[in-house]
Design an enzyme around this catalytic site. Structure first.
Site, PDB file in Angstrom:
ATOM      1  N   TYR A  54      80.281  45.306  32.894  1.00  0.00           N
ATOM      2  CA  TYR A  54      80.161  43.938  32.415  1.00  0.00           C
ATOM      3  C   TYR A  54      81.201  43.077  33.123  1.00  0.00           C
ATOM      4  CZ  TYR A  54      77.641  46.196  28.527  1.00  0.00           C
ATOM      5  OH  TYR A  54      76.776  46.940  27.772  1.00  0.00           O
ATOM      6  N   HIS A 122      76.666  55.433  30.028  1.00  0.00           N
ATOM      7  CA  HIS A 122      75.826  54.236  29.918  1.00  0.00           C
ATOM      8  C   HIS A 122      74.355  54.518  30.199  1.00  0.00           C
ATOM      9  CE1 HIS A 122      76.250  49.577  30.389  1.00  0.00           C
ATOM     10  NE2 HIS A 122      75.275  49.912  29.591  1.00  0.00           N
ATOM     11  N   PRO A 202      70.452  44.176  18.353  1.00  0.00           N
ATOM     12  CA  PRO A 202      69.747  44.197  17.070  1.00  0.00           C
ATOM     13  C   PRO A 202      69.075  42.867  16.738  1.00  0.00           C
ATOM     14  CG  PRO A 202      72.094  43.967  16.698  1.00  0.00           C
ATOM     15  CD  PRO A 202      71.919  44.217  18.169  1.00  0.00           C
ATOM     16  N   LEU A 203      69.377  41.849  17.529  1.00  0.00           N
ATOM     17  CA  LEU A 203      68.696  40.566  17.373  1.00  0.00           C
ATOM     18  C   LEU A 203      67.709  40.325  18.512  1.00  0.00           C
ATOM     19  CD1 LEU A 203      71.672  38.339  16.128  1.00  0.00           C
ATOM     20  CD2 LEU A 203      69.881  39.462  14.796  1.00  0.00           C
ATOM     21  N   GLY A 204      67.285  41.412  19.141  1.00  0.00           N
ATOM     22  CA  GLY A 204      66.267  41.289  20.182  1.00  0.00           C
ATOM     23  C   GLY A 204      66.690  40.406  21.337  1.00  0.00           C
ATOM     24  N   ARG A 205      67.979  40.472  21.711  1.00  0.00           N
ATOM     25  CA  ARG A 205      68.544  39.659  22.793  1.00  0.00           C
ATOM     26  C   ARG A 205      68.371  38.169  22.519  1.00  0.00           C
ATOM     27  NH1 ARG A 205      70.157  43.260  26.424  1.00  0.00           N
ATOM     28  NH2 ARG A 205      68.967  45.158  26.787  1.00  0.00           N
ATOM     29  N   GLY A 206      68.474  37.818  21.246  1.00  0.00           N
ATOM     30  CA  GLY A 206      68.381  36.409  20.862  1.00  0.00           C
ATOM     31  C   GLY A 206      67.025  36.003  20.338  1.00  0.00           C
TER      32      GLY A 206
END
Length: 324
Positions: A54, A122, A202-206
């Site tokens: 990252y 990873h 967990p938020l579906g990438r937004g």
């Protein structure tokens, strides 16, 4: 608090994914990101998730600076294996023993710590037997450089092989109302073996934050511009799915994001979601989901609204790097 794995560390119900603070979701703001990390610790959040890729490297350095005076409050989880070239493009996955040690030494230096709490492979290197990779990782545990071991996006068979070499504390995989694949078998295997589960995205990438509509267009520095779920007919279909979820959130008087996180939390006490954010406001919204309890009727309704396979489009444009 939730325990990660049969013999793993205790984590607050919700962790903090730090990736977007340094890459993939547009420009970062280190000052706001640092405030977000500090606010997370103040709220009791202790699991911070990062990776050497990252930035590359910038995210580990950011976290190292942010927690320097609060090390005892933090579970630092970092990852290795995705190797980038000078342009920032991933050129290979490396699980060779020599690289495992090299990567760990680099992460320790950038984080400014003596020990990494959770060290995660990873991606699985298909050209290196998992036993060799995990043998090298186990040596790091013996040397005190790493406390616990994890793997990301690994199949049930791969997890079993790794676990036979050294206990796997956690498996990290995408999991949300719109990415329910782990329910097909992986979660059952992890529970059989006493392994915890870290749910990334967990938020579906937004998608499940309730702020994306069918007309949303992502800039080139936002990697969602390359993801199948976020373009054209797929995006329109997925927004319609989220709108159905929104109806239940509105009835509860909570946000779509809070409902989505409460659903993940309800799937088992062995699951810790790590929603990513780089602002204090979104962090506080997410953490509030830890106080929510969904009824059986609400869970059944969500199962009917967003069943397994309901999302349109693959998670990645090329799924060949996912060990399934």
């Amino acid at each position: 608090m939730r325990q990660l794995g049969k013999n793993g560390p205790a984590s607050f119900d919700i962790g903090l994914g730090c990736m977007g603070m340094s890459q993939f979701y547009g420009p970062g703001d280190d000052a706001e990101s640092t405030r977000t990390i500090h606010r997370a610790l103040d709220l009791g959040v202790n699991l911070l998730d990062t990776a050497d890729m990252y930035g590359p490297y910038l995210n580990e350095e950011l976290i190292g600076r942010a927690v320097r005076d609060r090390r005892e409050q933090v579970l630092i989880a970092t990852k290795f294996g995705n190797v980038k070239d000078e342009t920032g493009r991933v050129v290979r996955v490396d699980g060779t023993p020599a690289y495992v040690r090299q990567a760990c030494e680099g992460s320790l230096r950038r984080l400014g710590v003596d020990t990494i709490d959770i060290y995660c492979q990873h991606r699985v290197d298909r050209s290196t037997p998992i036993e060799e990779t995990w043998g090298a990782m186990a040596e790091l545990v013996k040397e005190g450089k790493v406390r616990y071991l994890a793997v990301s996006e690994a199949s049930e068979q791969t997890v079993r092989r790794a676990h036979a070499v050294h206990p796997v504390t956690a498996v990290q995989t995408e999991f949300s109302l719109v990415s329910r694949d782990p329910q097909a078998g992986l979660l059952h295997t992890l529970r059989e073996l006493g392994i915890g589960f870290i749910a990334y995205a967990p938020l579906g990438r937004g998608l499940l934050n309730g702020r994306i509509d069918a007309d949303t267009r992502f800039p080139d520095d936002d990697f969602r511009s390359t993801l199948p779920r976020f373009g054209g007919d797929n995006l329109r279909a997925n927004v319609e799915l989220v709108d159905r979820v929104r109806e239940l959130a509105n009835r509860r008087g909570i946000t779509v994001a809070q409902l989505a996180l409460a659903w993940v939390l309800a799937q088992g006490r062995d699951i810790v979601p790590i929603p990513g954010t780089k602002t204090v406001a979104r962090l506080e919204e997410n953490v509030a989901a830890a106080d929510l309890t969904l009824t059986e009727d609400e869970l059944r309704l969500l199962d009917s609204v967003a069943p397994m396979g309901a999302a349109a489009g693959d998670r990645y444009p090329d799924m060949s790097g996912v060990d399934i």
